[in-house]
Write a protein that holds these residues in place. Structure first.
Motif, PDB file in Angstrom:
ATOM      1  N   ILE A   1      14.407 -15.649  14.940  1.00  0.00           N
ATOM      2  CA  ILE A   1      13.926 -16.884  14.330  1.00  0.00           C
ATOM      3  C   ILE A   1      14.580 -17.046  12.960  1.00  0.00           C
TER       4      ILE A   1
ATOM      5  N   LYS B   1       2.900 -18.254   1.318  1.00  0.00           N
ATOM      6  CA  LYS B   1       3.640 -17.026   1.610  1.00  0.00           C
ATOM      7  C   LYS B   1       3.527 -16.695   3.099  1.00  0.00           C
ATOM      8  N   ALA B   2       4.624 -16.826   3.807  1.00  0.00           N
ATOM      9  CA  ALA B   2       4.615 -16.535   5.240  1.00  0.00           C
ATOM     10  C   ALA B   2       4.747 -15.045   5.497  1.00  0.00           C
ATOM     11  N   LYS B   3       3.880 -14.527   6.351  1.00  0.00           N
ATOM     12  CA  LYS B   3       3.936 -13.114   6.737  1.00  0.00           C
ATOM     13  C   LYS B   3       4.692 -12.971   8.055  1.00  0.00           C
ATOM     14  N   THR B   4       4.357 -13.842   8.986  1.00  0.00           N
ATOM     15  CA  THR B   4       5.051 -13.836  10.262  1.00  0.00           C
ATOM     16  C   THR B   4       5.335 -15.283  10.659  1.00  0.00           C
ATOM     17  N   VAL B   5       6.243 -15.438  11.576  1.00  0.00           N
ATOM     18  CA  VAL B   5       6.556 -16.785  12.036  1.00  0.00           C
ATOM     19  C   VAL B   5       6.623 -16.796  13.557  1.00  0.00           C
ATOM     20  N   SER B   6       6.442 -17.959  14.122  1.00  0.00           N
ATOM     21  CA  SER B   6       6.586 -18.083  15.561  1.00  0.00           C
ATOM     22  C   SER B   6       7.372 -19.339  15.879  1.00  0.00           C
ATOM     23  N   PHE B   7       8.239 -19.205  16.842  1.00  0.00           N
ATOM     24  CA  PHE B   7       9.095 -20.312  17.246  1.00  0.00           C
ATOM     25  C   PHE B   7       8.997 -20.441  18.754  1.00  0.00           C
TER      26      PHE B   7
END
Lengths: 142, 142
Positions: free
Chosen positions: A113, A123-129
């Motif tokens: 990603i 503040k993003a810790k994890t992302v999903s796509f």
DNA sequence: TTAAGTGCAAAATCTTTGCAAATGT
DNA sequence: ACATTTGCAAAGATTTTGCACTTAA
């Protein structure tokens, strides 16, 4: 480098007892190339494993970082085997998912990603796509 | 260019009757800067609108392209007002979402989702990008 | 042997459906 | 006046909880 992928080792490595039910669930999840939805698992394993037990096993697997849970567009849980890099407290599921809108399967693609800069304060810790469309199989059939 | 954003016009533009319940739902959804979860809506509107009616209104809004539905990590539906570019058959929701893991709110960020090339045979129609972490408010409190 | 795991029953939620009464145009 | 929309009741589906029985280590 090739870490033991057989059910016995996976369970042992996470302090889970080796039971018939747990092995079957692992088998079904690692079966194909796509994630498996909970309803599919119920249909497949309904005769062998109690519905409630299935819930508990899936929750345990997710908490331990053995599988990752992917919600599809309908809010249905899907499960896929985590890469060996996952641990209970450090989930690496940062690859792209493809959700077929025809057969509803979810595929874990080997694509990373891209990073995105968040706005001030976020503040993003994890992302999903997740991409939605027709998978390689359904594309041909249409 | 600034299209009418008041409930009356929105409803009329989509052939939906102007009822007290529908207006209230629109008000609540467009209220803040973040998407609203269905449970929140139920809590907020429970005394004024029947649970079932809420389901039906939300479904109608989504089908008409008035709102878009965002599933959070728990499979709970969240709703946000669509940009004026959305129509029933051409949903534009391709901005980044931020799902706060503390307050659980979902924010629609004004960031475009980067393109990703899909593998052979996979054709993406729409994509979704969600970042999980602490929002600007929760960051300060922690 | 014994702590962990399973199955069954039952509660708690969540979501959908049918229909009579109310409401907007 | 009439088609839509709403509320209520009830069915269906999903998810959780409690507890006695079973099983792996």
């Amino acid at each position: 480098m090739i870490m033991a992928l057989d059910p016995g080792n996976i369970l042992k490595a996470h302090d889970l007892k080796h039971t018939r039910q747990r092995v079957r669930v692992l088998e079904e999840i690692s079966h194909g190339q796509s994630a498996v939805s909970q309803p599919e698992l119920e249909k497949k394993l309904g005769k062998e494993i109690d519905r409630v037990t299935l819930y508990r096993i899936l929750n345990a697997y997710e908490e331990k970082g053995i599988v990752h849970k992917i919600m599809d567009a309908n809010g249905t849980a899907n499960y896929a085997i985590c890469s060996s890099a996952c641990t209970a407290h450090n989930h690496h599921d940062e690859h792209v998912h493809f959700n077929c809108t025809n057969c509803n399967k979810i595929f874990c693609l080997e694509l990373t990603i891209p990073e995105i800069k968040m706005p001030e304060g976020f503040k993003a810790k994890t992302v999903s796509f997740t991409a939605y469309g027709l998978c390689n199989k359904c594309n041909k059939e249409k």
